[in-house]
Write a protein that holds these residues in place. Structure first.
Motif, PDB file in Angstrom:
ATOM      1  N   ARG A  37      38.892 114.707  46.223  1.00 35.16           N
ATOM      2  CA  ARG A  37      39.087 113.154  45.896  1.00 35.16           C
ATOM      3  C   ARG A  37      38.908 112.305  46.996  1.00 35.16           C
ATOM      4  O   ARG A  37      38.932 112.665  48.305  1.00 35.16           O
ATOM      5  N   THR A  38      38.277 111.056  46.655  1.00 36.96           N
ATOM      6  CA  THR A  38      38.030 110.087  47.716  1.00 36.96           C
ATOM      7  C   THR A  38      39.165 109.059  47.943  1.00 36.96           C
ATOM      8  O   THR A  38      39.895 108.508  46.877  1.00 36.96           O
ATOM      9  N   MET A  39      39.745 108.911  49.320  1.00 41.02           N
ATOM     10  CA  MET A  39      40.849 108.296  49.361  1.00 41.02           C
ATOM     11  C   MET A  39      40.706 107.183  50.777  1.00 41.02           C
ATOM     12  O   MET A  39      39.791 107.473  51.356  1.00 41.02           O
ATOM     13  N   PRO A  40      41.077 106.008  50.396  1.00 41.70           N
ATOM     14  CA  PRO A  40      41.050 105.141  51.516  1.00 41.70           C
ATOM     15  C   PRO A  40      41.648 105.651  52.812  1.00 41.70           C
ATOM     16  O   PRO A  40      42.568 106.575  52.968  1.00 41.70           O
ATOM     17  N   LEU A  41      40.891 105.209  53.967  1.00 43.80           N
ATOM     18  CA  LEU A  41      41.456 105.699  55.309  1.00 43.80           C
ATOM     19  C   LEU A  41      42.996 105.774  55.462  1.00 43.80           C
ATOM     20  O   LEU A  41      43.723 106.911  55.793  1.00 43.80           O
ATOM     21  N   ALA A  42      43.827 104.666  54.883  1.00 42.49           N
ATOM     22  CA  ALA A  42      45.100 104.470  54.987  1.00 42.49           C
ATOM     23  C   ALA A  42      45.883 105.769  54.523  1.00 42.49           C
ATOM     24  O   ALA A  42      47.226 105.926  54.751  1.00 42.49           O
ATOM     25  N   ALA A 168      36.612 104.995  61.146  1.00 39.64           N
ATOM     26  CA  ALA A 168      36.707 103.645  60.825  1.00 39.64           C
ATOM     27  C   ALA A 168      35.659 102.820  61.944  1.00 39.64           C
ATOM     28  O   ALA A 168      34.686 101.857  61.498  1.00 39.64           O
ATOM     29  N   SER A 169      35.550 103.414  63.064  1.00 38.77           N
ATOM     30  CA  SER A 169      34.586 103.045  64.148  1.00 38.77           C
ATOM     31  C   SER A 169      33.154 103.155  63.768  1.00 38.77           C
ATOM     32  O   SER A 169      32.088 102.306  64.055  1.00 38.77           O
ATOM     33  N   CYS A 170      32.803 104.093  62.697  1.00 37.74           N
ATOM     34  CA  CYS A 170      31.422 104.401  62.302  1.00 37.74           C
ATOM     35  C   CYS A 170      31.204 103.916  61.110  1.00 37.74           C
ATOM     36  O   CYS A 170      30.275 104.192  60.158  1.00 37.74           O
ATOM     37  N   GLY A 171      31.900 102.976  60.372  1.00 40.53           N
ATOM     38  CA  GLY A 171      31.833 102.286  59.122  1.00 40.53           C
ATOM     39  C   GLY A 171      32.396 102.911  57.838  1.00 40.53           C
ATOM     40  O   GLY A 171      32.104 102.204  56.788  1.00 40.53           O
ATOM     41  N   HIS A 172      33.301 103.780  58.047  1.00 38.32           N
ATOM     42  CA  HIS A 172      33.708 104.289  56.861  1.00 38.32           C
ATOM     43  C   HIS A 172      35.024 103.588  56.356  1.00 38.32           C
ATOM     44  O   HIS A 172      35.809 103.369  57.343  1.00 38.32           O
ATOM     45  N   ASP A 173      35.275 103.273  55.198  1.00 36.85           N
ATOM     46  CA  ASP A 173      36.375 102.911  54.607  1.00 36.85           C
ATOM     47  C   ASP A 173      37.111 103.671  53.834  1.00 36.85           C
ATOM     48  O   ASP A 173      38.335 103.567  53.513  1.00 36.85           O
ATOM     49  N   ALA A 174      36.587 105.013  53.444  1.00 37.60           N
ATOM     50  CA  ALA A 174      37.129 105.997  52.627  1.00 37.60           C
ATOM     51  C   ALA A 174      36.574 107.357  53.215  1.00 37.60           C
ATOM     52  O   ALA A 174      35.625 107.393  53.638  1.00 37.60           O
ATOM     53  N   LEU A 175      37.420 108.224  52.748  1.00 34.03           N
ATOM     54  CA  LEU A 175      36.919 109.771  53.089  1.00 34.03           C
ATOM     55  C   LEU A 175      37.203 110.518  51.962  1.00 34.03           C
ATOM     56  O   LEU A 175      38.008 110.447  51.016  1.00 34.03           O
ATOM     57  N   LEU A 176      36.108 111.451  51.721  1.00 31.55           N
ATOM     58  CA  LEU A 176      36.329 112.531  50.602  1.00 31.55           C
ATOM     59  C   LEU A 176      37.169 113.708  51.332  1.00 31.55           C
ATOM     60  O   LEU A 176      36.717 114.450  52.289  1.00 31.55           O
ATOM     61  N   VAL A 177      38.318 113.953  50.590  1.00 27.06           N
ATOM     62  CA  VAL A 177      39.357 114.925  51.481  1.00 27.06           C
ATOM     63  C   VAL A 177      39.903 115.573  50.281  1.00 27.06           C
ATOM     64  O   VAL A 177      39.774 115.539  49.070  1.00 27.06           O
TER      65      VAL A 177
END
Length: 399
Positions: A37-42, A168-177
């Motif tokens: 599922r896709t989740m925001p970084l936080a 975050a440093s390379c532009g991602h706001d969310a991750l598929l985890v």
């Protein structure tokens, strides 16, 4: 329906007393990873990447100053044309003999060949002088760390604080985890006291406090802890039926063949698929892993606390890793010293503490005694041919 009466379907175990290393591998390979599922970084901390993390732009994205000082072109002295700070841009092209004051992290202007550090510079009347720095000195070039599209972390990597910052440093706001597997803990036994000093013939429950933080450290999510008496019969079956919100059900005690040990019989009656039925290790040999309906799993741990800890690292830890899409961790090997007697045909797991470049066995590791594990850093995997000072694999203690 799970755990109903009727003619049982009997599934043969992999082998009586599965070798310890084989049991660990079977537990890891048994499940399919949970759906991604896709989740925001936080919200992604502690979860597992379901796809490679790739740089969305070059890192750094532009030539940047690595020190406070002056971006200069050609040999000095240099006429100061202006200043640029982090977050700003100096428009223009530096000609030889020109420079701009610059802060660490600021974009290096076109035409600059290097950065002269502030502490090596002499300034006055709009000019700066100093030894001409070598070309590229104190400049981080665009893409020097990673070009766009570079794989920065492969799928299966656990998401920790540094990985979140990297994403975050390379532009991602969310991750598929992949999410944490949900784990229900059922602690069986009529003899357990939950608070205070145990009374005559009673013992204090140690696994209720031990298992929830261990599950969390292994990458699972504790869905609940329930104490289940041995009598009347049927309570354990009901508790397992009701634990349908969890991918993993951990049952402590009830894994042996005594009069009050119900788990194996219940699994046979349910037609469960036995993956591991006892392990050739000490302590913890009556442990088990079985598959239920709808991709759920039962891990049976011995009731003795240290034996249960060993079994959790043998079967539960690899199972959670497999459900999470993580690889089975390789075990580091170091010289192990101390007094322990290897057991023919068996693997012994004993607590050790770091000592220099190796580890030393910590005493106090009988099946019911957690003293050694409480003071240790890892469990040493002691095979029948081990001798004092030989190298041995280590299972690092979670938590």
């Amino acid at each position: 329906m799970l755990l109903t009466t009727g003619t049982p379907t009997v599934h043969a175990a992999v082998s009586p007393e599965t070798p310890w290393g084989q049991a660990r591998g079977l537990a890891h390979r048994a499940p399919l990873p949970l759906a991604a599922r896709t989740m925001p970084l936080a919200a992604a901390a502690g979860l597992t990447l379901a796809e490679d993390l790739r740089a969305q732009h070059p890192l750094p994205a532009f030539d940047t100053a690595a020190m406070d000082g002056y971006a200069v072109a050609g040999p000095g002295p240099w006429r100061i044309r202006g200043a640029v700070r982090a977050g700003g841009v100096w428009d223009g092209l530096l000609a030889p003999g020109e420079g701009v004051e610059i802060s660490t992290g600021a974009p290096v202007p076109a035409g600059a060949c290097a950065v002269l550090p502030l502490e090596l510079a002499a300034c006055g009347a709009g000019w700066v002088s100093g030894a001409t720095p070598a070309p590229g000195k104190h400049v981080r070039r665009a893409g020097e760390d990673a070009s766009a599209g570079t794989c920065l972390a492969p799928a299966g990597t656990r998401v920790g604080p540094a990985l979140l910052g990297l994403a975050a440093s390379c532009g991602h706001d969310a991750l598929l985890v992949r999410p944490r597997p949900r784990v229900r803990v059922l602690i069986t036994g009529d003899e357990l006291d939950l608070v205070g000093t145990p009374g005559p013939g009673r013992v204090r429950d140690a696994l209720g406090p031990l298992l929830p933080p261990l599950v969390t450290a292994l990458g699972g999510e504790v869905a609940g802890v329930r104490h289940v008496p041995d009598k009347p019969a049927g309570l354990l079956a009901r508790a397992v039926r009701e634990a349908r919100d969890a991918e993993v059900i951990v049952v402590t005690g009830s894994t042996s063949v005594g009069a009050t040990d119900q788990l194996r019989r219940l699994l046979r009656e349910a037609g469960a698929r036995m993956v591991v039925d006892t392990v050739a290790c000490r302590p913890g040999h009556p442990q088990l892993l079985a598959g239920l309906d709808a991709g759920r799993w039962v891990v049976g741990l011995p009731g003795n606390p240290y034996a249960a800890l060993v079994a959790a690292h043998t079967l539960l830890a690899p199972l959670i890793a497999g459900l999470s899409g993580r690889g089975l961790p390789a075990l580091p090997e170091v010289p192990v010293r101390g007094d322990v007697r290897p057991a023919p045909g068996l693997t012994r797991l004993v607590p050790v503490a770091w000592e220099g470049s190796g580890a030393r066995i910590v005493g106090g590791h009988r099946a019911a005694f957690l003293h050694g594990a409480a003071l240790g850093d890892a469990l040493a995997v002691i095979t029948e041919d081990w001798k004092d000072g030989d190298r041995a694999p280590l299972v690092l203690l979670a938590g």
